[in-house]
Design a protein around this motif. Structure first.
Motif, short mmCIF file in Angstrom:
data_model
loop_
_atom_site.label_atom_id
_atom_site.label_comp_id
_atom_site.label_asym_id
_atom_site.label_seq_id
_atom_site.Cartn_x
_atom_site.Cartn_y
_atom_site.Cartn_z
N ALA A 44 0.85 -1.19 0.00
CA ALA A 44 0.00 0.00 0.00
C ALA A 44 0.89 1.24 0.00
O ALA A 44 1.89 1.29 0.72
CB ALA A 44 -0.91 0.00 1.23
N CYS A 45 0.53 2.23 -0.82
CA CYS A 45 1.28 3.50 -0.82
C CYS A 45 0.57 4.48 0.11
O CYS A 45 -0.47 4.16 0.69
CB CYS A 45 1.37 4.06 -2.24
SG CYS A 45 -0.22 4.67 -2.83
N ARG A 46 1.12 5.67 0.22
CA ARG A 46 0.53 6.65 1.15
C ARG A 46 -0.80 7.19 0.64
O ARG A 46 -1.52 7.81 1.38
CB ARG A 46 1.52 7.80 1.38
CG ARG A 46 2.73 7.34 2.17
CD ARG A 46 3.51 8.50 2.78
NE ARG A 46 4.81 8.00 3.23
CZ ARG A 46 5.93 8.15 2.55
NH1 ARG A 46 5.93 8.81 1.42
NH2 ARG A 46 7.06 7.65 3.01
N ARG A 67 0.47 9.58 -8.95
CA ARG A 67 1.37 10.60 -8.41
C ARG A 67 1.86 10.24 -7.01
O ARG A 67 2.25 11.09 -6.24
CB ARG A 67 0.67 11.96 -8.37
CG ARG A 67 0.15 12.38 -9.72
CD ARG A 67 -0.02 13.88 -9.86
NE ARG A 67 -0.46 14.22 -11.21
CZ ARG A 67 0.33 14.28 -12.27
NH1 ARG A 67 1.61 14.04 -12.13
NH2 ARG A 67 -0.15 14.59 -13.46
N CYS A 68 1.81 8.95 -6.68
CA CYS A 68 2.26 8.52 -5.35
C CYS A 68 3.73 8.10 -5.40
O CYS A 68 4.34 8.11 -6.46
CB CYS A 68 1.40 7.37 -4.86
SG CYS A 68 1.44 5.96 -5.98
N GLU A 69 4.28 7.72 -4.25
CA GLU A 69 5.70 7.37 -4.20
C GLU A 69 6.01 6.05 -4.91
O GLU A 69 7.16 5.74 -5.17
CB GLU A 69 6.19 7.35 -2.74
CG GLU A 69 5.77 6.15 -1.90
CD GLU A 69 4.37 6.29 -1.28
OE1 GLU A 69 3.61 7.17 -1.73
OE2 GLU A 69 4.05 5.52 -0.36
N GLY A 83 -3.05 5.16 -0.49
CA GLY A 83 -4.04 4.10 -0.26
C GLY A 83 -4.27 3.19 -1.46
O GLY A 83 -5.25 2.45 -1.49
N HIS A 84 -3.37 3.21 -2.47
CA HIS A 84 -3.48 2.21 -3.54
C HIS A 84 -2.81 0.93 -3.08
O HIS A 84 -1.98 0.94 -2.17
CB HIS A 84 -2.74 2.66 -4.82
CG HIS A 84 -2.99 4.07 -5.23
ND1 HIS A 84 -1.97 4.95 -5.52
CD2 HIS A 84 -4.14 4.75 -5.39
CE1 HIS A 84 -2.48 6.13 -5.87
NE2 HIS A 84 -3.80 6.04 -5.78
N GLN A 85 -3.12 -0.17 -3.77
CA GLN A 85 -2.31 -1.39 -3.63
C GLN A 85 -1.48 -1.53 -4.90
O GLN A 85 -2.02 -1.55 -6.00
CB GLN A 85 -3.20 -2.63 -3.45
CG GLN A 85 -3.60 -2.94 -2.01
CD GLN A 85 -2.45 -3.38 -1.13
OE1 GLN A 85 -1.39 -3.78 -1.61
NE2 GLN A 85 -2.65 -3.30 0.17
N HIS A 86 -0.15 -1.63 -4.72
CA HIS A 86 0.76 -1.78 -5.86
C HIS A 86 1.31 -3.21 -5.84
O HIS A 86 1.72 -3.69 -4.79
CB HIS A 86 1.93 -0.80 -5.73
CG HIS A 86 1.51 0.65 -5.83
ND1 HIS A 86 1.67 1.38 -6.97
CD2 HIS A 86 0.91 1.47 -4.93
CE1 HIS A 86 1.21 2.62 -6.77
NE2 HIS A 86 0.75 2.69 -5.53
N TYR A 87 1.34 -3.85 -7.02
CA TYR A 87 1.65 -5.29 -7.07
C TYR A 87 3.04 -5.53 -7.64
O TYR A 87 3.42 -4.92 -8.65
CB TYR A 87 0.58 -6.02 -7.89
CG TYR A 87 -0.77 -5.78 -7.29
CD1 TYR A 87 -1.19 -6.51 -6.18
CD2 TYR A 87 -1.59 -4.76 -7.75
CE1 TYR A 87 -2.41 -6.25 -5.58
CE2 TYR A 87 -2.81 -4.48 -7.15
CZ TYR A 87 -3.21 -5.23 -6.07
OH TYR A 87 -4.41 -4.95 -5.47
ZN LIG Z 1 -0.01 4.57 -5.03
#
Ligand SMILES: [Zn+2]
Length: 477
Positions: free
Chosen positions: A291-293, A357-359, A295-299
């Motif tokens: 999870a990124c900051r 646009r997340c980390e 709130g997505h889940q990255h696989y």
């Molecule tokens: Zn993200």
């Protein structure tokens, strides 16, 4: 410097050509990283790039995925009785697989894994450890792991954790998961050993025992599930314990919906900056999501291919719509009992078709997990209600009924929501209905006795493990 080693390692991962990796090399790399950190201090800010690789280029990503899927399918066609049949039936040639053509191969469902587990065992590798799913949905699936997987997975995990400063020498990791989660426990145990950290597996014991251990045993890391975290928070508050009683620097939960209410309470009670909520599942190991900051889940791109499939059409989910995660772990990271296009039935929403646009923007992502596909509610107007919506709204009630116990059905065009009486204690039914309406949920309440609470919704914290200490307390009460 260890950067060189990690870069070479990443390159080796990307170029894997069907040969198994040597876990001892990964372990040596961990030692190099630890030595370097001991000498020069904290890992730098560009470490994420080292671990995740330069994956921003969509074409390079597609090439890696295509080569990895073909490599995996080639082996399965030769070694896995189940997939040899499946590929033949789908007229799929492993060497010619394309990402766009993957859909001609039907997804693998849990029932296939539980009905014919032997057919999934690859013929060219001996099985070493069995692990069973401890989920709350139906008959458990049993997945066998090879010795190679038991060596490789914790080494890969520990390398990433050490580089991200999630695991340090001297840390003590307490794990409150079911003691039958053999793979998760093995991973944590071996990962800690490789990183020079301590490992304390406790199981789903009475929360007071887990709290004693957290407060007195020098524990710095805690891994558990959301429902047990909720029990820990409740027990800690009852005992008047707060952040000053603990030394935790990291708290990780998984396997269940974590609501903002329980997360905030966990952060306050245990004095951590945030709660990590990664995605993992026994059947698709070693592929995981982070999870990124935002709130997505990255696989994980390197270890497997993750699709989000429309629940009705089997086509890729459209931006904004719901889909089920379908995951293919790659060879040579999955070895003994691999799956190909495994339908997890974990539902997420496809993100809008715009640059992230997340980390972790370079890594494909979905929304956070919203619950199991079989637990979605379809309202007559076409609106879909997810378990996450219900759990978040219930756990936000003033009575703090954690973990949420409920039953929800579609009845007369709306949601019939069964809750135990204590969930709305001091609040009243009318006020409760307004609370749910404010969360976009039009509910018709059905309040039952607290004695029925546990039967409304199962949680992983229900897998209670008795101890002599707790039995003594019961007898002496
Ligand atoms: Zn993200």
């Amino acid at each position: 410097m260890f950067e060189t080693g990690v870069r070479q390692f990443r390159l080796a991962l990307g170029m894997a050509q069907g040969r198994r990796l040597d876990a001892r090399n990964v372990a040596r790399l961990i030692d190099d990283v630890l030595d370097t950190l001991a000498e020069f201090g904290e890992p730098g800010g560009d470490v994420a790039e080292l671990i995740d690789g330069p994956m921003a280029d969509p074409q390079a990503r597609a090439e890696l995925a295509t080569a990895s899927l073909r490599r995996t399918a080639r082996r399965l066609a030769a070694q896995s009785p189940f997939y040899a049949r499946r590929f033949t039936a789908a007229d799929a040639a492993p060497d010619k697989l394309e990402i766009t053509g993957l859909r001609t191969i039907p997804v693998t469902v849990k029932a296939e894994l539980t009905d014919r587990p032997g057919d999934f065992r690859c013929a060219d590798v001996p099985a070493c450890l069995a692990t069973r799913t401890t989920g709350t949905t139906g008959r458990p699936a049993e997945v066998w792991l090879s010795r190679y997987e038991l060596d490789l997975w914790p080494a890969l995990g520990a390398l990433a954790s050490v580089l991200r400063d999630e695991l340090r020498p001297g840390d003590v990791l307490q794990v409150n998961l079911s003691s039958r989660a053999t793979a998760a426990l093995h991973l944590a145990s071996t990962g800690c050993r490789l990183a020079g950290a301590g490992f304390r597996p406790l199981g789903i014991v009475p929360p007071d025992e887990a709290l004693d251990s957290l407060a007195e045993g020098g524990t710095t890391l805690l891994q558990t599930c959301s429902s047990y975290l909720a029990e820990l928070v409740t027990a800690a508050r009852r005992r008047g314990m707060s952040a000053g009683d603990f030394r935790l620097r990291r708290l990780v939960v998984g396997g269940e919906v974590l609501s903002p209410s329980v997360a905030q309470a966990g952060i306050r009670t245990f004095g951590v900056a945030h709660i990590d909520d990664p995605y993992s599942m026994t059947e698709i190991a070693p592929v995981t999501g982070r999870a990124c900051r935002q709130g997505h889940q990255h696989y994980d791109l390197g270890l497997g291919y993750t699709e989000l499939i429309d629940l009705h059409t089997g086509q890729p989910a459209a931006p904004g719509s719901l889909g089920t995660l379908v995951v293919t772990p790659y060879f040579p990271y999955r070895d003994c009992m691999p799956v190909f296009r495994y339908d997890t039935r974990d539902v997420a929403r496809c993100l809008p078709d715009a640059p992230l646009r997340c980390e972790l923007a370079a890594i494909p992502a979905t929304s956070q997990i919203l619950g199991k596909a079989d637990h979605l509610l379809l309202l007559p107007g076409g609106e879909v209600i997810t378990p996450r919506q219900l759990i978040e709204a219930i756990e936000a009630l003033p009575a703090e009924p954690w973990p949420a116990r409920y039953r929800a059905t579609v009845c007369g065009g709306g949601i019939r929501l069964t809750l135990p009486a204590s969930a709305i204690a001091g609040y009243g039914e009318a006020e409760t209905v307004r609370h749910f309406a404010a969360a976009g949920l039009d509910v018709d309440l059905d309040i039952v006795g607290d004695d029925q609470a546990a039967s409304l919704r199962r949680t992983r914290s229900d897998l209670h493990e008795t101890t002599f200490a707790s039995q003594h307390a019961l007898v002496g009460a």
